[in-house]
Design a protein around this motif. Structure first.
Motif, PDB file in Angstrom:
ATOM      1  N   VAL A   1       0.971  -1.017   0.029  1.00  0.00           N
ATOM      2  CA  VAL A   1      -0.276  -0.160   0.049  1.00  0.00           C
ATOM      3  C   VAL A   1       0.789   1.112   0.078  1.00  0.00           C
ATOM      4  O   VAL A   1       1.982   1.078   0.808  1.00  0.00           O
ATOM      5  N   GLY A   2       0.482   1.967  -0.856  1.00  0.00           N
ATOM      6  CA  GLY A   2       1.700   3.395  -1.326  1.00  0.00           C
ATOM      7  C   GLY A   2       1.131   4.547  -1.742  1.00  0.00           C
ATOM      8  O   GLY A   2       0.358   4.188  -2.455  1.00  0.00           O
ATOM      9  N   TYR A   3       1.079   5.506  -1.854  1.00  0.00           N
ATOM     10  CA  TYR A   3       0.489   6.515  -2.664  1.00  0.00           C
ATOM     11  C   TYR A   3       1.757   6.392  -4.021  1.00  0.00           C
ATOM     12  O   TYR A   3       3.126   6.313  -4.353  1.00  0.00           O
ATOM     13  N   VAL A   4       1.128   7.079  -4.771  1.00  0.00           N
ATOM     14  CA  VAL A   4       1.335   7.158  -6.734  1.00  0.00           C
ATOM     15  C   VAL A   4       0.872   8.319  -7.025  1.00  0.00           C
ATOM     16  O   VAL A   4      -0.398   8.570  -6.581  1.00  0.00           O
ATOM     17  N   LYS A   5       0.786   8.454  -8.272  1.00  0.00           N
ATOM     18  CA  LYS A   5       1.031   9.719  -9.081  1.00  0.00           C
ATOM     19  C   LYS A   5       0.139   9.099  -9.922  1.00  0.00           C
ATOM     20  O   LYS A   5      -0.850   9.840  -9.739  1.00  0.00           O
ATOM     21  N   GLU A   6      -0.397   8.159 -10.298  1.00  0.00           N
ATOM     22  CA  GLU A   6      -1.622   7.593 -10.739  1.00  0.00           C
ATOM     23  C   GLU A   6      -1.487   6.005 -10.524  1.00  0.00           C
ATOM     24  O   GLU A   6      -0.354   5.139 -10.530  1.00  0.00           O
ATOM     25  N   VAL A   7      -2.732   4.974 -10.391  1.00  0.00           N
ATOM     26  CA  VAL A   7      -3.061   3.741 -10.059  1.00  0.00           C
ATOM     27  C   VAL A   7      -3.450   3.308 -11.430  1.00  0.00           C
ATOM     28  O   VAL A   7      -3.785   3.852 -12.460  1.00  0.00           O
ATOM     29  N   GLY A   8      -2.163   2.253 -11.860  1.00  0.00           N
ATOM     30  CA  GLY A   8      -2.818   1.782 -13.041  1.00  0.00           C
ATOM     31  C   GLY A   8      -3.238   0.118 -13.462  1.00  0.00           C
ATOM     32  O   GLY A   8      -3.377  -0.588 -12.407  1.00  0.00           O
ATOM     33  N   GLN A   9      -4.435  -0.224 -14.051  1.00  0.00           N
ATOM     34  CA  GLN A   9      -4.888  -1.234 -14.769  1.00  0.00           C
ATOM     35  C   GLN A   9      -3.832  -1.791 -14.299  1.00  0.00           C
ATOM     36  O   GLN A   9      -2.864  -2.536 -14.987  1.00  0.00           O
ATOM     37  N   ASP A  10      -3.907  -3.414 -13.789  1.00  0.00           N
ATOM     38  CA  ASP A  10      -3.806  -4.392 -13.551  1.00  0.00           C
ATOM     39  C   ASP A  10      -3.234  -5.371 -14.923  1.00  0.00           C
ATOM     40  O   ASP A  10      -4.618  -5.270 -15.407  1.00  0.00           O
ATOM     41  N   GLY A  11      -2.246  -5.584 -15.251  1.00  0.00           N
ATOM     42  CA  GLY A  11      -2.542  -6.497 -16.288  1.00  0.00           C
ATOM     43  C   GLY A  11      -1.675  -5.447 -17.396  1.00  0.00           C
ATOM     44  O   GLY A  11      -0.617  -5.451 -18.043  1.00  0.00           O
ATOM     45  N   SER A  12      -2.873  -4.287 -18.293  1.00  0.00           N
ATOM     46  CA  SER A  12      -2.200  -4.029 -18.876  1.00  0.00           C
ATOM     47  C   SER A  12      -1.689  -2.348 -18.393  1.00  0.00           C
ATOM     48  O   SER A  12      -0.625  -1.659 -19.509  1.00  0.00           O
ATOM     49  N   GLY A  13      -1.933  -1.794 -17.184  1.00  0.00           N
ATOM     50  CA  GLY A  13      -1.549  -0.514 -16.394  1.00  0.00           C
ATOM     51  C   GLY A  13      -1.980   0.721 -17.180  1.00  0.00           C
ATOM     52  O   GLY A  13      -1.489   1.882 -16.441  1.00  0.00           O
ATOM     53  N   ALA A  14      -2.870   0.511 -18.322  1.00  0.00           N
ATOM     54  CA  ALA A  14      -4.373   1.758 -18.381  1.00  0.00           C
ATOM     55  C   ALA A  14      -4.223   2.694 -16.953  1.00  0.00           C
ATOM     56  O   ALA A  14      -4.604   1.770 -16.061  1.00  0.00           O
ATOM     57  N   PRO A  15      -4.372   3.829 -17.256  1.00  0.00           N
ATOM     58  CA  PRO A  15      -4.047   4.094 -16.006  1.00  0.00           C
ATOM     59  C   PRO A  15      -5.682   4.634 -15.514  1.00  0.00           C
ATOM     60  O   PRO A  15      -6.466   4.541 -16.159  1.00  0.00           O
ATOM     61  N   ILE A  16      -6.300   4.688 -14.167  1.00  0.00           N
ATOM     62  CA  ILE A  16      -7.691   4.146 -13.823  1.00  0.00           C
ATOM     63  C   ILE A  16      -7.837   6.072 -13.108  1.00  0.00           C
ATOM     64  O   ILE A  16      -7.340   6.208 -12.062  1.00  0.00           O
ATOM     65  N   PRO A  17      -9.122   6.754 -13.933  1.00  0.00           N
ATOM     66  CA  PRO A  17      -9.111   8.002 -13.312  1.00  0.00           C
ATOM     67  C   PRO A  17      -9.979   7.838 -11.920  1.00  0.00           C
ATOM     68  O   PRO A  17     -10.530   7.548 -11.895  1.00  0.00           O
ATOM     69  N   LEU A  18      -8.875   8.504 -10.652  1.00  0.00           N
ATOM     70  CA  LEU A  18      -9.861   8.594  -8.911  1.00  0.00           C
ATOM     71  C   LEU A  18      -9.744  10.486  -8.849  1.00  0.00           C
ATOM     72  O   LEU A  18      -8.643  10.690  -9.524  1.00  0.00           O
ATOM     73  N   ARG A  19     -11.177  10.138  -8.380  1.00  0.00           N
ATOM     74  CA  ARG A  19     -11.127  11.806  -7.425  1.00  0.00           C
ATOM     75  C   ARG A  19     -10.023  11.429  -6.445  1.00  0.00           C
ATOM     76  O   ARG A  19      -9.458  10.321  -5.892  1.00  0.00           O
ATOM     77  N   GLY A  20      -9.545  13.079  -6.531  1.00  0.00           N
ATOM     78  CA  GLY A  20      -9.383  13.455  -4.803  1.00  0.00           C
ATOM     79  C   GLY A  20      -7.513  14.705  -5.705  1.00  0.00           C
ATOM     80  O   GLY A  20      -7.853  14.294  -6.591  1.00  0.00           O
ATOM     81  N   GLN A  21      -7.092  13.974  -4.323  1.00  0.00           N
ATOM     82  CA  GLN A  21      -6.371  15.080  -5.032  1.00  0.00           C
ATOM     83  C   GLN A  21      -4.854  14.252  -4.722  1.00  0.00           C
ATOM     84  O   GLN A  21      -3.428  14.528  -4.674  1.00  0.00           O
ATOM     85  N   ALA A  22      -4.369  12.546  -3.749  1.00  0.00           N
ATOM     86  CA  ALA A  22      -3.132  12.235  -3.372  1.00  0.00           C
ATOM     87  C   ALA A  22      -3.941  10.660  -3.404  1.00  0.00           C
ATOM     88  O   ALA A  22      -5.367  10.848  -3.647  1.00  0.00           O
ATOM     89  N   PHE A  23      -3.191   9.950  -4.193  1.00  0.00           N
ATOM     90  CA  PHE A  23      -3.703   7.895  -4.755  1.00  0.00           C
ATOM     91  C   PHE A  23      -3.296   7.278  -4.113  1.00  0.00           C
ATOM     92  O   PHE A  23      -1.379   6.808  -3.563  1.00  0.00           O
TER      93      PHE A  23
END
Length: 181
Positions: free
Chosen positions: A77-99
């Motif tokens: 568990v850790g903060y990242v610039k963006e969360v990527g989809q498992d397998g493809s790495g495609a970015p997952i849009p998320l609400r908030g200022q930190a992820f």
């Protein structure tokens, strides 16, 4: 009159000795929490399967709970610039200022590939409207024995990760994110 003078002298002496003066100001952490915001991980692999995801609100923090049908054995568990989809790495849009990228070292499918947890809405695993810290919980997938979620929060805040026994023979991976520093 003499009693009043004696009491007055006693009060003045106590104040002079510091017995009645307030102590020094000490800055306590918010709600006594001493968590940090760095990555928390356990590299072990689990034989258990992910079966549910839920959230809750507490006085000092918001809580994410991932239920497994056996023992939790590993996570990251850790903060990242963006969360990527498992397998493809495609970015997952998320609400908030930190992820927070939450990975459980356990699949969300059984040995024959049948899902053990299949969210109805992958973009909203739990309704967090009105939560003080959480903004969104989204599915990032379950691939090659790992299950990932994206947790959008209002700011990069301290968090902790731990496990709890139950329900029944299962266990829970718990992520608490503080409301403030």
């Amino acid at each position: 009159m003499k009693k009043i003078q004696v009491w007055l002298v006693a009060i003045l002496m106590a104040a002079g000795l510091g017995l009645l003066a307030p102590g020094p100001a000490v800055a306590d952490s918010y709600c006594g929490l001493v968590w940090g915001s760095l990555v928390k991980a356990d590299p072990a692999m689990s034989q258990a399967k992910v079966v549910n995801v839920r959230t809750g609100q507490h006085y000092c923090f918001d809580r994410l709970v991932i239920d497994l049908n056996g023992a939790v054995a590993g996570y990251t568990v850790g903060y990242v610039k963006e969360v990527g989809q498992d397998g493809s790495g495609a970015p997952i849009p998320l609400r908030g200022q930190a992820f927070l990228h939450v990975t459980v070292n356990a699949p969300a499918y059984d040995d024959s590939g049948k899902p053990t947890y299949n969210p109805a809405d992958k973009n909203e695993l739990s309704t967090v409207t009105g939560y003080q810290t959480f903004r969104q919980v989204a599915w990032a997938g379950s691939f090659e024995g790992y299950t990932s979620l994206g947790l959008g929060v209002r700011a990069r805040l301290p968090f902790r990760v731990f496990t709890l026994a139950g329900p029944d023979t299962g266990t829970r991976l718990v992520i608490d994110v503080a409301h403030f520093w």
